[in-house]
Design an enzyme around this catalytic site. Structure first.
Site, PDB file in Angstrom:
ATOM      1  N   ARG A 193       7.650   5.738   3.500  1.00  0.00           N
ATOM      2  CA  ARG A 193       6.633   6.634   2.920  1.00  0.00           C
ATOM      3  C   ARG A 193       6.214   7.653   3.984  1.00  0.00           C
ATOM      4  O   ARG A 193       5.971   7.311   5.138  1.00  0.00           O
ATOM      5  CB  ARG A 193       5.427   5.820   2.462  1.00  0.00           C
ATOM      6  CG  ARG A 193       4.218   6.662   2.006  1.00  0.00           C
ATOM      7  CD  ARG A 193       3.257   6.890   3.141  1.00  0.00           C
ATOM      8  NE  ARG A 193       2.019   7.553   2.722  1.00  0.00           N
ATOM      9  CZ  ARG A 193       1.104   8.029   3.569  1.00  0.00           C
ATOM     10  NH1 ARG A 193       1.301   7.912   4.865  1.00  0.00           N
ATOM     11  NH2 ARG A 193       0.010   8.592   3.134  1.00  0.00           N
TER      12      ARG A 193
ATOM     13  N   GLY B  89      -6.649  11.251   6.762  1.00  0.00           N
ATOM     14  CA  GLY B  89      -7.038  10.664   5.481  1.00  0.00           C
ATOM     15  C   GLY B  89      -5.811  10.325   4.660  1.00  0.00           C
ATOM     16  O   GLY B  89      -4.709  10.147   5.196  1.00  0.00           O
TER      17      GLY B  89
END
Ligand code: GLY
Length: 331
Positions: free
Chosen positions: A217, A241
């Site tokens: 990912r 974030g």
């Protein structure tokens, strides 16, 4: 809301060196400011600052000792951008090598490419003489074992990770405040922006990505325009974030573009927050930005309460913390 004006016209200089960073960038910022004070370049400063954070075994969100993916492997992402000419370099999903920010810079300087991922990035690291190094610390591995021992994740082929990935990510929404005490801290990235005494901007981002992520990912950090953007003419932005959010709305480039279109730093940051708010209550609605103008004005922006950022100019002995702006507070 805190904005910091660092612009000035000291003797013979167009600008003061100034830096902005995410909260975990303190040690890196101190080292980089020492370089800038000696006449160092912004690009060297942000690379150095990232390396300090990447090497810190106590930071489990960046570099060595980063939290592993769901299979227990640490995969690192980083990007760097030169505001003078928008040259950029990035690496993604690198296993078994440290200091991805230096790899990112080498991609920028040695290849006609911007981003290398996975095995190619590791081959490039070896070709550049980087020594292979297991990035997993016993502490990070122990956290992974405690979390996943009962799933039997022994090898790539053993488990269907789709449902597990969704289950792990679902609780990470805004209302559950990922930074609250006792919650599982899986986010983390380091951002550095620097303006040097020659008036040049540079930006760098490094991360081990979302803890327990699906293998390979890749978030926003190595994606120029999503997690990192820098242009001497208009400003610089970097993000931390839940990277999927910045990927969807091109947060870093958008904030700088809003300044290009004439918005102030504050207005541009709020507009970037509005872009993120449009995504609604998707999993992990959590994003922060640091931004800087070509004159050295800094600001931080966030979607969650209580987040701060660091700034420093050459007259300061220590980096200082300032509040980040939230949309709700500015409405
Ligand atoms: N912001 C880092 C990541 O999502 O991977």
């Amino acid at each position: 809301m805190t904005r910091v004006s660092a612009a000035n016209g000291g003797a013979g200089r167009a600008t003061l060196p100034v830096m902005a960073a995410s909260e975990n960038g303190r040690a890196g910022m101190v080292a980089a400011m020492a370089l800038l004070r000696k006449g160092g370049r912004a690009l060297d400063a942000v690379e150095l600052a990232c390396r300090v954070t990447e090497d810190d075994p106590n930071d489990h969100s960046v570099g060595y000792s980063g939290l592993p993916n769901v299979m227990g492997e640490v995969e690192l992402d980083a990007s760097i951008m030169d505001g003078r000419d928008l040259r950029s370099g990035a690496v993604a999903a690198v296993r078994g090598y440290g200091n991805p920010i230096t790899l990112a810079r080498q991609v920028m300087e040695q290849l006609p490419h911007v981003l290398l991922a996975g095995r190619g990035a590791e081959r490039f690291a070896a070709a550049n003489g980087h020594a292979p190094q297991d990035q997993r610390t016993e502490e990070a591995l122990q956290r992974w074992r405690e979390r996943f021992a009962h799933y039997g994740l022994d090898s790539e082929g053993d488990a269907d990770l789709r449902e597990l990935t969704n289950t792990l990510t679902r609780p990470l929404n805004l209302s559950e405040a990922p930074l609250s005490a006792g919650s599982e801290r899986r986010f983390g990235t380091v951002n550095f922006l620097a303006l040097d005494q020659y008036g040049d901007l540079a930006s760098a981002v490094s991360t081990s990505g979302l803890g327990w992520k699906y293998p390979s990912r890749v978030g926003d950090s190595p994606i120029i325009g999503a997690g990192n953007y820098c242009d001497n003419r208009y400003g610089a932005t970097a993000c931390t974030g839940m990277g999927e959010l910045a990927l969807r709305v091109s947060t870093a480039r958008s904030l700088v573009l809003y300044m290009k279109l004439g918005m102030s730093l504050h207005e541009a940051g709020l507009e970037a927050l509005r872009d993120l708010a449009y995504l609604g209550g998707v999993p992990g609605r959590y994003m922060n930005m640091v931004a800087m103008t070509p004159q050295g004005e800094c600001a931080g922006f966030t979607t969650v309460p209580g987040k701060k950022y660091l700034y420093m100019n050459e007259e300061m002995e220590e980096p200082a913390l300032a509040e980040r702006v939230r949309l709700e507070e500015s409405a």
